[in-house]
Design a protein around this motif. Structure first.
Motif, PDB file in Angstrom:
ATOM      1  N   ASN A  14      -5.758  -0.075  -6.175  1.00 45.06           N
ATOM      2  CA  ASN A  14      -4.841  -1.124  -6.623  1.00 45.06           C
ATOM      3  C   ASN A  14      -3.850  -1.494  -5.517  1.00 45.06           C
ATOM      4  O   ASN A  14      -3.770  -0.827  -4.488  1.00 45.06           O
ATOM      5  N   ASP A  15      -3.111  -2.565  -5.773  1.00 51.65           N
ATOM      6  CA  ASP A  15      -2.176  -3.088  -4.780  1.00 51.65           C
ATOM      7  C   ASP A  15      -1.089  -2.080  -4.419  1.00 51.65           C
ATOM      8  O   ASP A  15      -0.657  -2.014  -3.260  1.00 51.65           O
ATOM      9  N   GLU A  16      -0.646  -1.291  -5.392  1.00 49.32           N
ATOM     10  CA  GLU A  16       0.394  -0.311  -5.126  1.00 49.32           C
ATOM     11  C   GLU A  16      -0.096   0.752  -4.151  1.00 49.32           C
ATOM     12  O   GLU A  16       0.643   1.182  -3.264  1.00 49.32           O
ATOM     13  N   GLN A  17      -1.345   1.180  -4.301  1.00 51.38           N
ATOM     14  CA  GLN A  17      -1.910   2.172  -3.389  1.00 51.38           C
ATOM     15  C   GLN A  17      -2.012   1.603  -1.970  1.00 51.38           C
ATOM     16  O   GLN A  17      -1.700   2.290  -0.996  1.00 51.38           O
ATOM     17  N   VAL A  18      -2.449   0.355  -1.869  1.00 53.93           N
ATOM     18  CA  VAL A  18      -2.575  -0.281  -0.560  1.00 53.93           C
ATOM     19  C   VAL A  18      -1.197  -0.438   0.074  1.00 53.93           C
ATOM     20  O   VAL A  18      -1.004  -0.142   1.252  1.00 53.93           O
ATOM     21  N   SER A  19      -0.216  -0.860  -0.711  1.00 52.80           N
ATOM     22  CA  SER A  19       1.136  -1.030  -0.201  1.00 52.80           C
ATOM     23  C   SER A  19       1.691   0.297   0.317  1.00 52.80           C
ATOM     24  O   SER A  19       2.300   0.357   1.394  1.00 52.80           O
ATOM     25  N   ALA A  20       1.469   1.372  -0.420  1.00 54.16           N
ATOM     26  CA  ALA A  20       1.950   2.692  -0.013  1.00 54.16           C
ATOM     27  C   ALA A  20       1.257   3.150   1.270  1.00 54.16           C
ATOM     28  O   ALA A  20       1.899   3.727   2.156  1.00 54.16           O
ATOM     29  N   ALA A  21      -0.034   2.887   1.391  1.00 58.14           N
ATOM     30  CA  ALA A  21      -0.774   3.275   2.591  1.00 58.14           C
ATOM     31  C   ALA A  21      -0.289   2.489   3.804  1.00 58.14           C
ATOM     32  O   ALA A  21      -0.116   3.056   4.892  1.00 58.14           O
ATOM     33  N   VAL A  22      -0.036   1.210   3.614  1.00 59.02           N
ATOM     34  CA  VAL A  22       0.475   0.373   4.698  1.00 59.02           C
ATOM     35  C   VAL A  22       1.858   0.868   5.124  1.00 59.02           C
ATOM     36  O   VAL A  22       2.160   0.953   6.317  1.00 59.02           O
ATOM     37  N   ALA A  23       2.687   1.224   4.157  1.00 64.37           N
ATOM     38  CA  ALA A  23       4.021   1.760   4.464  1.00 64.37           C
ATOM     39  C   ALA A  23       3.912   3.073   5.219  1.00 64.37           C
ATOM     40  O   ALA A  23       4.686   3.334   6.149  1.00 64.37           O
ATOM     41  N   GLU A  24       2.969   3.902   4.844  1.00 62.36           N
ATOM     42  CA  GLU A  24       2.758   5.183   5.524  1.00 62.36           C
ATOM     43  C   GLU A  24       2.394   4.959   6.999  1.00 62.36           C
ATOM     44  O   GLU A  24       2.769   5.754   7.864  1.00 62.36           O
ATOM     45  N   ALA A  25       1.699   3.866   7.273  1.00 65.86           N
ATOM     46  CA  ALA A  25       1.329   3.524   8.651  1.00 65.86           C
ATOM     47  C   ALA A  25       2.493   2.903   9.410  1.00 65.86           C
ATOM     48  O   ALA A  25       2.421   2.711  10.617  1.00 65.86           O
ATOM     49  N   GLY A  26       3.572   2.559   8.690  1.00 67.08           N
ATOM     50  CA  GLY A  26       4.756   1.999   9.339  1.00 67.08           C
ATOM     51  C   GLY A  26       4.897   0.500   9.245  1.00 67.08           C
ATOM     52  O   GLY A  26       5.677  -0.098   9.985  1.00 67.08           O
ATOM     53  N   TYR A  27       4.184  -0.116   8.325  1.00 63.53           N
ATOM     54  CA  TYR A  27       4.205  -1.565   8.164  1.00 63.53           C
ATOM     55  C   TYR A  27       4.455  -1.917   6.710  1.00 63.53           C
ATOM     56  O   TYR A  27       4.643  -1.033   5.884  1.00 63.53           O
ATOM     57  N   LYS A  28       4.461  -3.209   6.385  1.00 63.17           N
ATOM     58  CA  LYS A  28       4.648  -3.574   4.985  1.00 63.17           C
ATOM     59  C   LYS A  28       3.826  -4.803   4.632  1.00 63.17           C
ATOM     60  O   LYS A  28       3.546  -5.656   5.477  1.00 63.17           O
ATOM     61  N   LEU A  29       3.444  -4.845   3.354  1.00 62.70           N
ATOM     62  CA  LEU A  29       2.740  -6.012   2.840  1.00 62.70           C
ATOM     63  C   LEU A  29       3.740  -7.133   2.625  1.00 62.70           C
ATOM     64  O   LEU A  29       4.881  -6.896   2.258  1.00 62.70           O
ATOM     65  N   VAL A  30       3.299  -8.358   2.849  1.00 66.12           N
ATOM     66  CA  VAL A  30       4.153  -9.531   2.572  1.00 66.12           C
ATOM     67  C   VAL A  30       3.446 -10.443   1.593  1.00 66.12           C
ATOM     68  O   VAL A  30       2.294 -10.341   1.347  1.00 66.12           O
TER      69      VAL A  30
END
Length: 66
Positions: A50-66
């Motif tokens: 889901n989108d929340e999992q993807v958002s958390a993974a992107v944050a873990e990499a040091g970036y953010k979804l827009v």
């Protein structure tokens, strides 16, 4: 099987792409990830993610979804 596309803020190089792909690829159910730092686009394919999992993974990499 579903494919979702996201825009990630802050990817500026190939290493950025690799980091994002690696983190998203660890989500259970994700079978394929492609990223393009020139456009900021990330495509995720798989089932039961889901989108929340993807958002958390992107944050873990040091970036953010827009």
């Amino acid at each position: 099987m579903a494919t979702k596309n996201y825009t990630v803020e802050g990817m500026t190089c190939g290493h950025c792409e690799m980091s994002v792909k690696e983190e998203i690829g660890e989500i259970t159910g994700v079978t394929s990830v492609s990223a393009d730092h020139t456009t900021g686009q990330v495509s995720v394919e798989g089932t039961d993610f889901n989108d929340e999992q993807v958002s958390a993974a992107v944050a873990e990499a040091g970036y953010k979804l827009v």
